[in-house]
Structures are given as C-alpha cells and as structure tokens.
Write an enzyme that holds these catalytic residues in place. Sequence first.
Site, short mmCIF file in Angstrom:
data_model
loop_
_atom_site.label_atom_id
_atom_site.label_comp_id
_atom_site.label_asym_id
_atom_site.label_seq_id
_atom_site.Cartn_x
_atom_site.Cartn_y
_atom_site.Cartn_z
N SER A 108 0.83 -1.20 0.00
CA SER A 108 0.00 0.00 0.00
C SER A 108 0.86 1.25 0.00
CB SER A 108 -0.89 0.00 1.24
OG SER A 108 -1.55 1.25 1.38
N TYR A 130 -2.83 5.45 -5.00
CA TYR A 130 -3.92 6.37 -5.30
C TYR A 130 -3.27 7.62 -5.88
CZ TYR A 130 -6.46 3.56 -1.79
OH TYR A 130 -7.03 2.55 -1.07
N THR A 156 -5.23 2.09 -8.07
CA THR A 156 -6.57 1.84 -7.53
C THR A 156 -7.53 2.90 -8.06
OG1 THR A 156 -5.74 0.77 -5.53
CG2 THR A 156 -7.96 1.68 -5.43
N LYS A 220 -6.65 -1.62 -10.62
CA LYS A 220 -7.36 -2.35 -9.56
C LYS A 220 -8.67 -1.65 -9.21
CE LYS A 220 -6.69 -3.90 -4.76
NZ LYS A 220 -7.82 -3.20 -4.13
N HIS A 244 -12.89 -3.79 -3.57
CA HIS A 244 -12.20 -3.19 -2.42
C HIS A 244 -12.60 -3.89 -1.12
CE1 HIS A 244 -9.73 0.62 -2.03
NE2 HIS A 244 -9.77 0.19 -0.79
#
Length: 350
Positions: A108, A130, A156, A220, A244
């Site tokens: 992440s 992100y 994402t 994603k 998610h």
Amino acid sequence: MTEDARWLSGLEEQARARLSAPVFEYLAQGAREGRTAARSVDTWSSVELHPHVLRDVTDVELGTDLLGTRVGVPWGVAPTTLQRAVHPDGELAMARATAEAGGVMVVSSNAGTPFSLIGDTGVHWWLQAYLPADRTLAVPMLDRAVAAGASAMVLTVDTPVVGTKYPAGDVVWDVVDPALLRVNFDVGHDGQPGSDKALDLGPHDLDWLAEHTGLPVVVKGVLRPDDAVRCVQAGARAVWVSNHGGRQLDRAVATATVLRHVIAAVGKQAQVYVDGGLRSGLDVVAALSLGADAVFLGRLPLYALTDGEPGVARMHREVGLQVVETMRLSGCRTPADLAALSAPSAPNRL
C-alpha cells in the site's frame, strides 16, 4: 489433522481476540451495512468445480507467470493499511513470509514501513497507488518505490472518495499512532493543496503513471467488462477485479459473479487478477477455475499477521496445501489446467 485443516477459518476470530476493537473493526468492516463485504465471502463457496479423473497428478506445479515474471504461487498479498498496528513488524513480516512462499506482495502507498526496507527483504513487490488531484504530489512517493525495487504499479481506481463506514465505537484514526502509516510520503504532503484523492481519474493517468515510472500498470477496482476493455485500451498490462473488499460501494457486485465476464471481455490482451472475500485454498482454486491469472488475499494475511512472520508463513503454507490437494482431486497439475474445470458445456453456477 482436522484442527490443522480448519486453522485458516479460525484466523478471523484469532485476530478479533488479539487486536484492539478499533483496529479489528477497521480490518473487518465493510462500507455501510456491509452487504457487499459479506456476500463477497459467501459467493466463492457457490462456485462448482467439474473435476477430471484418470489424470497423472504425481507432480503438481504452482508456479505461474505474472507480468512476464515467474512467481512461485498463483496467489499473492493484496495491499492493506495499518499492518504495523496489527503487528510491530508489519510490512516486513508480511514481506519476508511472502518472499519465502514465492508470492507477490502488493504494498500500500499508505504503508508504515519504508519501501527501501521492504525491498531489502527480497520479496517480489508491486506498489499500490492512489493518485492525488495534483498528480505531481505523488512523484516523490512513486520515485521512492521505483528506487526500492517495485516491479509494477497498481493504480486503484474505485476510490474517488472513501466509502462511509458505521463504526461501533472509537474510530481507528483517533486512536492509532500516525507514525504507523504513510511513511513514504514527504513531510507535510497531506496538508498541501491538491493532496486529496483525484476525482478526475481517466485513461490518460495510466499513460502518465507508466511513463513516469517505466513500469507496467495494473488497474485495480474493475467490476465491469466495458471498463476492463477501456483499461486495456489505455495500456493496462493487467486488470484487477476488485470491490475493495466491500469497503467502498456497499451493494456492489461480488467479484466471483463478474470475474468470468471481465475475462471474456479482455481475452488475451491482458492478465486478469481478482480479490474480494477469498479465505481458503479452495477459494483460490475457484477463482483460477473461472480463469483468473492470479488471486490476491487481503484480510486473510492481515489476520495471520497477528502472529507476525510465522503466522503469515503458515497462512501461505496452509493455502498451498489446500490448493495442491484440490488440484490433485480435480485432475490438474498446473494453475493453467484449472481453467478447464469451468468448461462452457458445464458452467459454474453462482
């Protein structure tokens, strides 16, 4: 043997017992009423397998190719936040155990461990990102990931805003140490204008991300075949079917329900991965039987992380044992063979 066989299914309760209530709630909760989060788990058990017989399954091979790289197993670890709140070793424990298993770890962008230390473990890892409204603010974090050995970018796309949750008590962000996350961003990043999540993501962002990093881009958060096609047309090397974990749009479709349709739309143009509610090696096989190139586990590794590196290592071993047993019982020797279990003449019923 029975106790060992059920160890994976007991991980959630183990995590509930060991973690503080706010941290466990953060890991387990879905958006709003949690309908999608719950349905995502249940739907995998509805996938019916059509096993072959009279096949030589003496030697079973779990290795597969992802984005042109050979990996040891067809499952990996999905990106999750607050790993250091689950165990002090956090991402390092996750990385070491996943490297030992031969899987891919997706890290992440909110990680609480420097990318350089994760890279030093030798794990094959990709960065989940992100993009902010001002794309340039992401550059330092992206550059750190590339320098530390990330081999793909996972964009994402299902989080223009964070889905509403209904906490039962203290909100985790009010009680967790801020030092446990987002350590790979510049100091003061979150206070800068344009640091909020982008509301205007588009196909051009895939080009920008690929050109800046020089790495393949995985998209994603895709649940629709038409969106999957747009991603591939924009240059995505892989499409990741994900809701998610039910944490964004409640009542969104379960990934098991749409996976086959996305694969049919993409064809051979890109790989297709999936996450969402997978809790066992049987679930992994179910996803591969529907045609997924790889499966990513989110909550299961987090729950195992309550035992640190040994817990995650055991999780990988137990998943592997279940996958190998199921492959042998299905007459399959490789992950690619599993796709034959969902022949058009005998479709899986969901």
